[in-house]
Design an enzyme around this catalytic site. Structure first.
Site, mmCIF file in Angstrom:
data_model
loop_
_atom_site.group_PDB
_atom_site.id
_atom_site.type_symbol
_atom_site.label_atom_id
_atom_site.label_comp_id
_atom_site.label_asym_id
_atom_site.label_seq_id
_atom_site.Cartn_x
_atom_site.Cartn_y
_atom_site.Cartn_z
ATOM 1 N N SER A 141 -121.491 -13.005 -90.211
ATOM 2 C CA SER A 141 -121.567 -12.008 -91.276
ATOM 3 C C SER A 141 -120.213 -11.929 -91.940
ATOM 4 O O SER A 141 -119.185 -12.256 -91.330
ATOM 5 C CB SER A 141 -121.944 -10.636 -90.712
ATOM 6 O OG SER A 141 -121.746 -9.615 -91.679
ATOM 7 N N TYR A 154 -121.101 -4.296 -84.111
ATOM 8 C CA TYR A 154 -121.549 -5.385 -84.992
ATOM 9 C C TYR A 154 -120.358 -6.205 -85.476
ATOM 10 O O TYR A 154 -120.371 -7.441 -85.426
ATOM 11 C CB TYR A 154 -122.311 -4.784 -86.178
ATOM 12 C CG TYR A 154 -122.858 -5.807 -87.142
ATOM 13 C CD1 TYR A 154 -124.033 -6.493 -86.854
ATOM 14 C CD2 TYR A 154 -122.222 -6.063 -88.358
ATOM 15 C CE1 TYR A 154 -124.555 -7.430 -87.737
ATOM 16 C CE2 TYR A 154 -122.739 -7.001 -89.248
ATOM 17 C CZ TYR A 154 -123.906 -7.673 -88.931
ATOM 18 O OH TYR A 154 -124.412 -8.605 -89.810
#
Length: 288
Positions: A141, A154
């Site tokens: 990401s 995350y």
């Protein structure tokens, strides 16, 4: 890399980028093994590909569990005899401040986003290196390059996936140069990402999410707006296929929107300057 007639395994394949990847690989002539923890959505994705004439199977898989990933590999080899492309895509998130993240939050997110990749690599690398050519795709990401508020587990997992991918690229260049590696760092993409808690195991339930005030509430609102207005997963999938064919390592799918933030963070790091928050409003405006 030739894709026609090859076998691809895609985790998190029932929705979002994973589903788009499975469809794109199938369109290029791959036999596709779709893996996901959400059985009903997985069945729908498999039915959609088969209706389009693609050869595929679905395997319910919990990527956070080593035995489940090993069973996935066994099923793939049993069905198609080999695996040539591995896409470690499954991902989840919990949006709250680090001070409010429970042990269960950390365990769940790191279990899927980090250990899912680790289990995938540990299980499939021996199969991939045995092929004449193969490729690993790790979906990280942009948060692995520029951390965002409210995403501690995350961000940590995705930064680790970037580091593992870069390490793997360097190792395979020496030990198995016929196996390529790509790390994909997408920004906001239209998906079910904001509702990933629907698949959270009961034993990893965390504290109820509390309403945020002030800047944190604004940050969460902008994040949701970014995903709703995000890129089409099919566009991301096309970039991934190009990276597989061209053996490209870095796949920065939102370079124009997030490039300035990545550059600024790197420059401030080299200067020893303190971090600045990512301007999500500017990114939303740039992408609209």
């Amino acid at each position: 890399m030739e894709l026609e007639g090859r076998v691809a395994v895609v985790t998190g394949a029932a929705s979002g980028i994973g589903r788009a990847l499975a469809a794109a690989l199938g369109e290029q002539g791959c036999r596709v093994v779709l893996a996901d923890i959400e059985a009903a959505a997985l069945d729908a994705a498999v039915a959609e590909l088969r209706a389009a004439g693609r050869e595929c199977i679905g395997v319910v898989t919990d990527v956070s569990d080593a035995a489940s990933v090993e069973a996935l590999a066994h099923r793939a080899e049993q069905a198609y005899g080999a695996v040539h492309v591995l896409c470690n895509n499954a991902g989840v998130s919990v949006r709250r401040p680090v001070a409010e993240q429970s042990i269960e939050d950390w365990s769940w997110v790191l279990g899927v986003d980090l250990w899912g990749v680790i289990h995938g690599l540990r299980t499939f690398l021996p199969v991939l290196t045995a092929q004449p050519e193969a490729h690993v795709v790790n979906i990280a990401s942009v948060a692995g390059l520029v951390p965002f508020a409210l995403g501690g587990p995350y961000n940590a997992a995705k930064a680790a996936v970037v580091a593992i991918s870069e390490t793997l690229y360097l190792e395979l260049a020496e030990l198995a140069p016929h196996v390529g590696v790509s790390v994909v760092c997408p920004g906001a993409t239209r998906s079910n990402f904001n509702t990933s808690a629907r698949n959270r195991p009961r034993h990893q339930d965390g504290a109820s999410e509390q309403p945020d005030a002030g800047a944190l509430a604004r940050q969460k609102e902008l994040s949701r707006a970014l995903i709703e207005a995000g890129a089409d997963p099919a566009t991301i999938a096309d970039q991934v296929l190009a990276a597989i064919r061209q053996r490209t390592f870095w796949v920065l799918t939102h370079r124009s929107e997030y490039g300035p933030a990545i550059r600024s963070r790197t420059e401030r790091m080299l200067e020893g300057a303190n971090p600045l928050p990512v301007d999500l409003a500017a990114i939303l405006a740039a992408g609209s």
